[in-house]
Scaffold this motif. Structure first.
Motif, PDB file in Angstrom:
ATOM      1  N   LEU A  63      -5.342   2.577   2.593  1.00  0.00           N
ATOM      2  CA  LEU A  63      -5.156   3.382   1.520  1.00  0.00           C
ATOM      3  C   LEU A  63      -6.520   4.435   1.866  1.00  0.00           C
ATOM      4  O   LEU A  63      -6.237   5.571   1.466  1.00  0.00           O
ATOM      5  CB  LEU A  63      -6.042   2.706   0.349  1.00  0.00           C
ATOM      6  CG  LEU A  63      -4.959   1.585  -0.267  1.00  0.00           C
ATOM      7  CD1 LEU A  63      -5.370   0.673  -1.272  1.00  0.00           C
ATOM      8  CD2 LEU A  63      -3.759   2.578  -0.917  1.00  0.00           C
ATOM      9  N   GLU A  64      -7.435   4.152   2.496  1.00  0.00           N
ATOM     10  CA  GLU A  64      -8.347   5.194   2.955  1.00  0.00           C
ATOM     11  C   GLU A  64      -8.034   6.083   3.811  1.00  0.00           C
ATOM     12  O   GLU A  64      -8.118   7.437   3.799  1.00  0.00           O
ATOM     13  CB  GLU A  64      -9.666   4.421   3.440  1.00  0.00           C
ATOM     14  CG  GLU A  64     -10.900   5.217   3.400  1.00  0.00           C
ATOM     15  CD  GLU A  64     -12.144   4.130   4.103  1.00  0.00           C
ATOM     16  OE1 GLU A  64     -12.689   4.532   5.223  1.00  0.00           O
ATOM     17  OE2 GLU A  64     -12.318   2.915   3.529  1.00  0.00           O
ATOM     18  N   LYS A  65      -7.178   5.732   4.711  1.00  0.00           N
ATOM     19  CA  LYS A  65      -6.740   6.657   6.000  1.00  0.00           C
ATOM     20  C   LYS A  65      -5.751   7.863   5.221  1.00  0.00           C
ATOM     21  O   LYS A  65      -5.691   9.105   5.685  1.00  0.00           O
ATOM     22  CB  LYS A  65      -6.081   6.002   7.060  1.00  0.00           C
ATOM     23  CG  LYS A  65      -6.891   5.619   8.013  1.00  0.00           C
ATOM     24  CD  LYS A  65      -6.199   5.170   9.286  1.00  0.00           C
ATOM     25  CE  LYS A  65      -6.951   4.714  10.471  1.00  0.00           C
ATOM     26  NZ  LYS A  65      -6.093   3.885  11.437  1.00  0.00           N
ATOM     27  N   ALA A  66      -4.721   7.220   4.448  1.00  0.00           N
ATOM     28  CA  ALA A  66      -3.774   8.012   3.751  1.00  0.00           C
ATOM     29  C   ALA A  66      -4.491   8.694   2.559  1.00  0.00           C
ATOM     30  O   ALA A  66      -3.849   9.663   2.039  1.00  0.00           O
ATOM     31  CB  ALA A  66      -2.688   7.148   3.084  1.00  0.00           C
ATOM     32  N   ASN A  67      -5.743   8.465   2.249  1.00  0.00           N
ATOM     33  CA  ASN A  67      -6.390   9.149   0.838  1.00  0.00           C
ATOM     34  C   ASN A  67      -5.590   8.727  -0.347  1.00  0.00           C
ATOM     35  O   ASN A  67      -5.425   9.643  -0.917  1.00  0.00           O
ATOM     36  CB  ASN A  67      -6.588  10.594   1.111  1.00  0.00           C
ATOM     37  CG  ASN A  67      -7.570  11.157   0.356  1.00  0.00           C
ATOM     38  OD1 ASN A  67      -8.625  10.300  -0.249  1.00  0.00           O
ATOM     39  ND2 ASN A  67      -7.615  12.533   0.155  1.00  0.00           N
ATOM     40  N   VAL A  68      -5.122   7.787  -0.521  1.00  0.00           N
ATOM     41  CA  VAL A  68      -4.226   7.166  -1.498  1.00  0.00           C
ATOM     42  C   VAL A  68      -5.085   6.035  -2.453  1.00  0.00           C
ATOM     43  O   VAL A  68      -5.765   5.449  -2.082  1.00  0.00           O
ATOM     44  CB  VAL A  68      -3.036   6.600  -1.070  1.00  0.00           C
ATOM     45  CG1 VAL A  68      -2.420   5.660  -2.299  1.00  0.00           C
ATOM     46  CG2 VAL A  68      -2.210   7.644  -0.550  1.00  0.00           C
ATOM     47  N   SER A  69      -4.967   6.426  -3.669  1.00  0.00           N
ATOM     48  CA  SER A  69      -5.706   5.435  -4.533  1.00  0.00           C
ATOM     49  C   SER A  69      -4.562   4.405  -4.937  1.00  0.00           C
ATOM     50  O   SER A  69      -3.468   4.652  -4.986  1.00  0.00           O
ATOM     51  CB  SER A  69      -6.276   5.948  -5.721  1.00  0.00           C
ATOM     52  OG  SER A  69      -4.964   6.507  -6.652  1.00  0.00           O
ATOM     53  N   ARG A  70      -5.138   3.167  -5.445  1.00  0.00           N
ATOM     54  CA  ARG A  70      -4.237   2.090  -5.896  1.00  0.00           C
ATOM     55  C   ARG A  70      -3.202   2.341  -6.911  1.00  0.00           C
ATOM     56  O   ARG A  70      -2.255   2.013  -6.874  1.00  0.00           O
ATOM     57  CB  ARG A  70      -5.066   0.960  -6.199  1.00  0.00           C
ATOM     58  CG  ARG A  70      -5.997   0.297  -5.041  1.00  0.00           C
ATOM     59  CD  ARG A  70      -6.730  -0.889  -5.801  1.00  0.00           C
ATOM     60  NE  ARG A  70      -7.686  -1.348  -4.629  1.00  0.00           N
ATOM     61  CZ  ARG A  70      -8.314  -2.458  -4.435  1.00  0.00           C
ATOM     62  NH1 ARG A  70      -8.117  -3.217  -5.565  1.00  0.00           N
ATOM     63  NH2 ARG A  70      -9.097  -2.611  -3.366  1.00  0.00           N
ATOM     64  N   ALA A  71      -3.638   3.213  -7.825  1.00  0.00           N
ATOM     65  CA  ALA A  71      -2.814   3.779  -8.855  1.00  0.00           C
ATOM     66  C   ALA A  71      -1.584   4.446  -8.385  1.00  0.00           C
ATOM     67  O   ALA A  71      -0.595   4.479  -9.316  1.00  0.00           O
ATOM     68  CB  ALA A  71      -3.702   4.707  -9.875  1.00  0.00           C
ATOM     69  N   GLU A  72      -1.633   5.017  -7.233  1.00  0.00           N
ATOM     70  CA  GLU A  72      -0.647   5.830  -6.784  1.00  0.00           C
ATOM     71  C   GLU A  72       0.364   4.874  -6.251  1.00  0.00           C
ATOM     72  O   GLU A  72       1.709   5.594  -6.046  1.00  0.00           O
ATOM     73  CB  GLU A  72      -1.236   6.855  -5.721  1.00  0.00           C
ATOM     74  CG  GLU A  72      -1.776   8.017  -6.432  1.00  0.00           C
ATOM     75  CD  GLU A  72      -2.471   8.727  -5.209  1.00  0.00           C
ATOM     76  OE1 GLU A  72      -1.901   9.781  -4.860  1.00  0.00           O
ATOM     77  OE2 GLU A  72      -3.858   8.647  -5.148  1.00  0.00           O
ATOM     78  N   ILE A  73       0.179   3.944  -5.973  1.00  0.00           N
ATOM     79  CA  ILE A  73       1.359   2.802  -5.401  1.00  0.00           C
ATOM     80  C   ILE A  73       2.459   2.471  -6.365  1.00  0.00           C
ATOM     81  O   ILE A  73       2.223   1.941  -7.729  1.00  0.00           O
ATOM     82  CB  ILE A  73       0.429   1.603  -4.757  1.00  0.00           C
ATOM     83  CG1 ILE A  73      -0.388   2.048  -3.621  1.00  0.00           C
ATOM     84  CG2 ILE A  73       1.617   0.688  -4.284  1.00  0.00           C
ATOM     85  CD1 ILE A  73      -1.376   0.616  -3.145  1.00  0.00           C
ATOM     86  N   ASP A  74       3.463   2.595  -6.141  1.00  0.00           N
ATOM     87  CA  ASP A  74       4.741   2.392  -7.089  1.00  0.00           C
ATOM     88  C   ASP A  74       5.378   1.345  -6.941  1.00  0.00           C
ATOM     89  O   ASP A  74       6.146   0.574  -7.527  1.00  0.00           O
ATOM     90  CB  ASP A  74       5.922   3.388  -6.856  1.00  0.00           C
ATOM     91  CG  ASP A  74       5.359   4.928  -7.189  1.00  0.00           C
ATOM     92  OD1 ASP A  74       4.823   5.059  -8.310  1.00  0.00           O
ATOM     93  OD2 ASP A  74       5.308   5.647  -6.272  1.00  0.00           O
TER      94      ASP A  74
END
Ligand code: KG4
Ligand code: ZN
Length: 338
Positions: A63-74
């Motif tokens: 998540l950190e590397k991709a700069n993605v938050s948990r809320a964005e996971i589908d």
């Protein structure tokens, strides 16, 4: 659609983030290979424990590397079969917990279907139908990929997988586990005609393969030479053995191409990294005017990106699981997912 994918079927813990089945945002892998090396093979109990230790940190890292938050996971996709049962259970339980916590669908992915899907990442324009030669440490088969989730096994090994044999011969030669890559490297400077290898004849399905006779012949040759106080020419033996493995795979691949009339051949699994097999497949496809898809080495071995890729297509086909999802040590990649 953004999928968090998890792979833990053997000795690699991996977590990836894949968008729409093709775009890999990140693929984090923790390999346990050095840990198992001293035992000459994977120790299941150790593998399970190491997966538990690694998996949460890897997910955070992804998540950190991709700069993605948990809320964005589908959705969450996970390898649920086949593999070491204790190892699979770690990934499956992690994925179940993640899917529940994030309140998103849970997608079960068959490991071999995942290996095949590595091709969708490497070749963004690739679509079924195509023929796939799967050559991994645990599986060797020719698969007609009719659609993303509709596949037929045309032929498979009757005994050992090709990778298993590479590793066994390499081990007897004193190469560290998993020795397939080292054997391949040694073979490049060897004389492939030096040690004639047996050609196993099989009755029944002409697309089936067998490698155990070949493995035994190579191991016996090494032992017999040593018993007489000598040592085989390592490079020559590796070259002769690699040639024999390729000569088991190639004619069957050609027959399967003929039989199916497919114009694309994809390759999957760790053994697809083998230089002799790659060169022979390249020649075969040029001769038959067939497009050859061979993913880069990083996508040939176990990884989670391939699980995210196949997971996307399983999702589109409606192949979802609930919190009762279990793991299976063996399961066919054909037919129904669960
Ligand atoms: O697909 P994979 O990573 O794991 C399984 O799902 O089985 O494949 C690992 C196998 C090991 O047997 C390894 O020795 C073999 O792939 N391998 C090779 C080469 N690189 C990896 N075998 C022959 N030549 C190589 N260059
Ligand atoms: Zn694999």
């Amino acid at each position: 659609m953004l999928i968090l994918s998890v792979e833990s079927s053997c000795d690699e813990t991996a977590v990836a983030l894949v968008r729409d089945g093709r775009q890999v945002l990140t693929d984090c892998i923790a390999s346990q290979v050095p840990l198992h090396r001293i035992y000459g093979g994977v120790v299941p109990e150790i593998a399970s424990r190491k997966h538990i230790e690694a998996i949460y940190g890897l997910a955070e890292q992804a998540l950190e590397k991709a700069n993605v938050s948990r809320a964005e996971i589908d959705a969450v996709a996970v390898t649920y079969a086949p593999g070491l049962i204790g190892a699979l259970l770690v990934g499956v339980n992690f994925a179940k917990a993640a899917a529940m916590a994030l309140n998103v669908p849970l997608i079960p992915v068959h490991h071999i279907r995942g290996h095949i899907a590595a091709n969708y990442i490497a070749y963004p324009d690739l679509e079924p139908p195509f023929l796939c030669l799967v050559v991994s440490g645990g599986h060797t088969m020719l698969v007609d990929v009719k659609d993303y989730t509709d596949m037929e096994i045309l032929g498979s090994t009757r005994d050992d997988a090709a990778g298993e044999c590479f590793d066994k011969v390499a081990r007897v030669l004193g190469m560290p586990y998993p020795g397939g890559a080292a054997l391949d490297k040694a073979a490049r400077s060897g004389d492939e005609n030096r040690y004639p290898m047996p050609h196993t004849k099989l009755s029944g399905n002409p697309l089936d393969m067998s490698f155990s006779g070949l493995k035994t012949a190579a191991v016996n040759l090494i032992h017999n030479t040593r018993q007489k106080g000598g040592e085989v020419e390592v490079a020559d033996l590796c070259a002769s053995f690699s040639r024999a493995v390729s000569e088991m795979l190639l004619p069957r691949t050609e027959t399967a191409l003929e039989q199916t009339g497919r114009h694309v051949l994809a390759v999957a699994g760790g053994v697809a990294a083998n230089s002799r097999i790659r060169a022979d497949l390249d020649r075969l496809c040029k001769k038959r005017n067939v497009r050859l898809c061979m993913p880069p080495l990083s996508l040939c071995g176990d990884n989670a990106a391939m699980i995210g890729a196949q997971g996307y297509y399983e999702f589109l086909a409606g192949n979802l699981a609930d919190q009762t999802l279990n793991a299976y040590a063996t399961k066919s990649m054909e037919g129904e997912t669960l």
